[in-house]
Design an enzyme around this catalytic site. Structure first.
Site, PDB file in Angstrom:
ATOM      1  N   ASP A 101       0.868  -1.182   0.000  1.00 31.61           N
ATOM      2  CA  ASP A 101       0.000   0.000   0.000  1.00 31.61           C
ATOM      3  C   ASP A 101       0.902   1.228   0.000  1.00 31.61           C
ATOM      4  O   ASP A 101       0.914   2.040   0.934  1.00 31.61           O
ATOM      5  CB  ASP A 101      -0.934  -0.011   1.207  1.00 31.61           C
ATOM      6  CG  ASP A 101      -2.134   0.920   1.028  1.00 31.61           C
ATOM      7  OD1 ASP A 101      -2.187   1.602  -0.007  1.00 31.61           O
ATOM      8  OD2 ASP A 101      -2.994   0.957   1.912  1.00 31.61           O
ATOM      9  N   CYS A 136       0.368   5.051   1.210  1.00 37.20           N
ATOM     10  CA  CYS A 136      -0.842   5.160   2.018  1.00 37.20           C
ATOM     11  C   CYS A 136      -0.638   6.273   3.036  1.00 37.20           C
ATOM     12  O   CYS A 136       0.450   6.443   3.583  1.00 37.20           O
ATOM     13  CB  CYS A 136      -1.120   3.836   2.725  1.00 37.20           C
ATOM     14  SG  CYS A 136      -2.693   3.819   3.602  1.00 37.20           S
ATOM     15  N   PHE A 170     -10.771   5.163   5.112  1.00 40.90           N
ATOM     16  CA  PHE A 170     -12.022   5.792   5.522  1.00 40.90           C
ATOM     17  C   PHE A 170     -12.089   7.247   5.070  1.00 40.90           C
ATOM     18  O   PHE A 170     -11.084   7.855   4.701  1.00 40.90           O
ATOM     19  CB  PHE A 170     -12.185   5.727   7.045  1.00 40.90           C
ATOM     20  CG  PHE A 170     -11.134   6.499   7.819  1.00 40.90           C
ATOM     21  CD1 PHE A 170     -11.217   7.873   7.980  1.00 40.90           C
ATOM     22  CD2 PHE A 170     -10.065   5.832   8.395  1.00 40.90           C
ATOM     23  CE1 PHE A 170     -10.244   8.577   8.685  1.00 40.90           C
ATOM     24  CE2 PHE A 170      -9.082   6.521   9.099  1.00 40.90           C
ATOM     25  CZ  PHE A 170      -9.187   7.901   9.250  1.00 40.90           C
ATOM     26  N   ILE A 171     -13.298   7.786   5.119  1.00 45.08           N
ATOM     27  CA  ILE A 171     -13.563   9.219   4.937  1.00 45.08           C
ATOM     28  C   ILE A 171     -14.367   9.657   6.145  1.00 45.08           C
ATOM     29  O   ILE A 171     -15.324   8.979   6.545  1.00 45.08           O
ATOM     30  CB  ILE A 171     -14.369   9.496   3.660  1.00 45.08           C
ATOM     31  CG1 ILE A 171     -13.632   8.983   2.427  1.00 45.08           C
ATOM     32  CG2 ILE A 171     -14.672  10.995   3.515  1.00 45.08           C
ATOM     33  CD1 ILE A 171     -14.500   8.910   1.185  1.00 45.08           C
ATOM     34  N   PRO A 221      -4.563   9.385  13.149  1.00 46.63           N
ATOM     35  CA  PRO A 221      -5.974   9.032  13.347  1.00 46.63           C
ATOM     36  C   PRO A 221      -6.155   7.987  14.430  1.00 46.63           C
ATOM     37  O   PRO A 221      -5.311   7.114  14.621  1.00 46.63           O
ATOM     38  CB  PRO A 221      -6.368   8.473  11.976  1.00 46.63           C
ATOM     39  CG  PRO A 221      -5.098   7.855  11.464  1.00 46.63           C
ATOM     40  CD  PRO A 221      -3.983   8.739  11.967  1.00 46.63           C
ATOM     41  N   GLY A 222      -7.272   8.094  15.132  1.00 47.97           N
ATOM     42  CA  GLY A 222      -7.662   7.025  16.038  1.00 47.97           C
ATOM     43  C   GLY A 222      -8.423   5.976  15.250  1.00 47.97           C
ATOM     44  O   GLY A 222      -8.458   5.989  14.018  1.00 47.97           O
ATOM     45  N   HIS A 226       1.544   6.503  13.147  1.00 49.62           N
ATOM     46  CA  HIS A 226       0.589   6.784  12.063  1.00 49.62           C
ATOM     47  C   HIS A 226      -0.846   6.502  12.493  1.00 49.62           C
ATOM     48  O   HIS A 226      -1.770   6.614  11.684  1.00 49.62           O
ATOM     49  CB  HIS A 226       0.940   5.977  10.817  1.00 49.62           C
ATOM     50  CG  HIS A 226       0.418   4.572  10.783  1.00 49.62           C
ATOM     51  ND1 HIS A 226       0.583   3.677  11.818  1.00 49.62           N
ATOM     52  CD2 HIS A 226      -0.268   3.890   9.831  1.00 49.62           C
ATOM     53  CE1 HIS A 226       0.039   2.517  11.496  1.00 49.62           C
ATOM     54  NE2 HIS A 226      -0.493   2.618  10.301  1.00 49.62           N
ATOM     55  N   LYS A 251     -16.831   3.891   5.376  1.00 50.06           N
ATOM     56  CA  LYS A 251     -15.908   2.775   5.199  1.00 50.06           C
ATOM     57  C   LYS A 251     -16.262   2.007   3.933  1.00 50.06           C
ATOM     58  O   LYS A 251     -17.423   1.938   3.554  1.00 50.06           O
ATOM     59  CB  LYS A 251     -16.009   1.821   6.393  1.00 50.06           C
ATOM     60  CG  LYS A 251     -15.365   2.343   7.672  1.00 50.06           C
ATOM     61  CD  LYS A 251     -13.931   1.945   7.732  1.00 50.06           C
ATOM     62  CE  LYS A 251     -13.324   2.304   9.085  1.00 50.06           C
ATOM     63  NZ  LYS A 251     -11.891   1.977   9.141  1.00 50.06           N
TER      64      LYS A 251
END
Length: 411
Positions: free
Chosen positions: A79, A82, A176-177, A316-317, A340, A410
């Protein structure tokens, strides 16, 4: 051995491993994997380990691997590039509709995700209400096309991959968004994705190539996924070109999705607003040349973010947990890096075995998102405590904004 804020793991026959993991559990299998990587003869100085560290392919996710004269394709992974993008808007919490369902639906329609037709390799442009995405995607692709064509001349098999058609798509898994609110109620848009099908093809090809080249030496490797390419060889040069392009694709992919995310939100929220009041676009699976301790080296961040002094990053969590916009402190011992994310504590299969749909619903209460069995593997309890992760790295970064999602998409 403890030194400052990090723990030192001495590796017999290898380089030291410095671990910013105080207060965060590290599985034994990950420690063994770190030791294997540290025994590679071209490690520069030491390996830096972030608090979200966990078992990966070849090398642990959550590690920073500086090398001299060689590169490990599996450490970069498949990836490639990413990473995260976040943009603050001029909207406030009170500008969001009471019912967030239509906002989530608009985003899902605007950006192909999971196994939607375009992510499966759909060649057409009739993708429902995908807004202006075709023109946005095509404009982005034109900035990438010439370099990709040159790469395909040396590696023709990459031509027949999901390249152009995956630009502007999210993918699945932990991608995710989100629509988030910060500590003052300002609305942020945030997303997580990488180089998609073409990056996977590039990574897989060069991992296999490195393993074939080293077949006669495999017995001397602690793990076949630590097969490497030597600087000065044609395959090394080809990989550097291809991985660099994949990282550009990943950054462009996030930019295209962000533009289409903004367009989607504007179809639901009539109030005019501006975005990119503050914006960050950062990789966390990548390799690049950097100067550390006075020497130019290759730095592979496998699940880690650059955190030079003053540099903004995103940590991000998990789904349902807080995320952070951070500013780097330029810690030299960490090779100017930070974590990360939260980092998994269990496999996806184990999460599905251990948790129920009711657990998922409770863990994501208050978030407009999927609440079905298909996302149980992303349940917050499958990840480390993000607050503990942040405490373990307060020498590496300072928190600028704390974000909490109200909408999560997702694949």
């Amino acid at each position: 051995m403890k030194t400052g804020q990090y723990d030192m793991m001495d590796v017999e026959g290898g380089s030291p491993v410095k671990m910013w993991t105080k207060g965060v559990p590290v599985e034994q299998a990950a420690r063994e994997q770190l030791a294997n990587t540290a025994r590679m003869p071209f490690i520069y100085k030491h390996i830096a380990v972030m608090p979200d560290v966990h078992l990966g392919k070849g090398s642990t996710i959550g590690s920073v691997i500086p090398t001299l004269g060689a590169i490990i394709p599996a450490a970069v992974g498949v990836d490639i590039g990413c990473g995260m993008m976040a943009a603050k808007t001029t909207l406030n919490a009170r500008d969001l509709p009471d019912n967030l369902g239509p906002l989530r639906s608009a985003i899902e329609k605007a950006i192909p995700h999971g196994m939607s037709p375009k992510t499966r390799g759909y060649r057409g442009r009739d993708v429902g209400s995908w807004h202006d995405a075709p023109s946005t995607v095509d404009a982005g692709w034109m900035q990438l096309k010439d370099e990709f064509d040159a790469i395909c001349e040396k590696t023709p098999k990459l031509k027949n991959t999901n390249n152009h058609r995956h630009l502007g798509t999210l993918g699945g898994g932990n991608h995710f968004i989100e629509v988030c609110l910060d500590e003052e109620g300002a609305v942020w848009f945030m997303l997580h994705s990488g180089s998609r099908g073409v990056g996977n093809a590039i990574g897989t090809h060069f991992i296999e190539l490195a393993q074939r080249e080293m077949r006669t030496h495999m017995a001397n490797l602690p793990d076949s996924d630590l097969a490497y390419l030597r600087e000065g060889t044609s395959h090394y040069d080809d990989y550097v070109d291809a991985v660099g392009w994949a990282q550009k694709f990943a950054r462009m992919n996030r930019e295209v999705m962000m533009r289409n995310l903004i367009a989607a939100v504007r179809t639901v929220i009539a109030k005019p607003f501006e975005t990119h009041v503050e914006a960050v676009n950062c990789h966390h699976n990548y390799v690049q040349k950097e100067t550390h301790f006075g020497k130019e080296v290759l730095v592979t961040r496998k699940g880690a973010v650059s955190a030079r002094a003053g540099e903004l990053g995103i940590i991000p969590g998990s789904m349902g947990a807080r995320s952070f916009i951070v500013r780097g402190k330029g810690n030299a011992e960490s090779f100017h890096s930070c974590s990360h994310g939260a980092g998994r504590t269990m496999s996806r299969n184990e999460a599905k075995r251990r948790f129920t749909l009711a657990d998922q619903e409770r863990a994501t209460e208050g978030v407009e998102c999927r609440k079905d069995s298909g996302v149980i593997d992303e349940i917050p309890m499958a990840y480390k405590d993000i607050d503990a992760v942040m405490r373990a790295q307060d020498e590496l970064v300072e928190v600028v904004h704390t974000l909490k999602q109200v909408v999560c998409v997702k694949g």
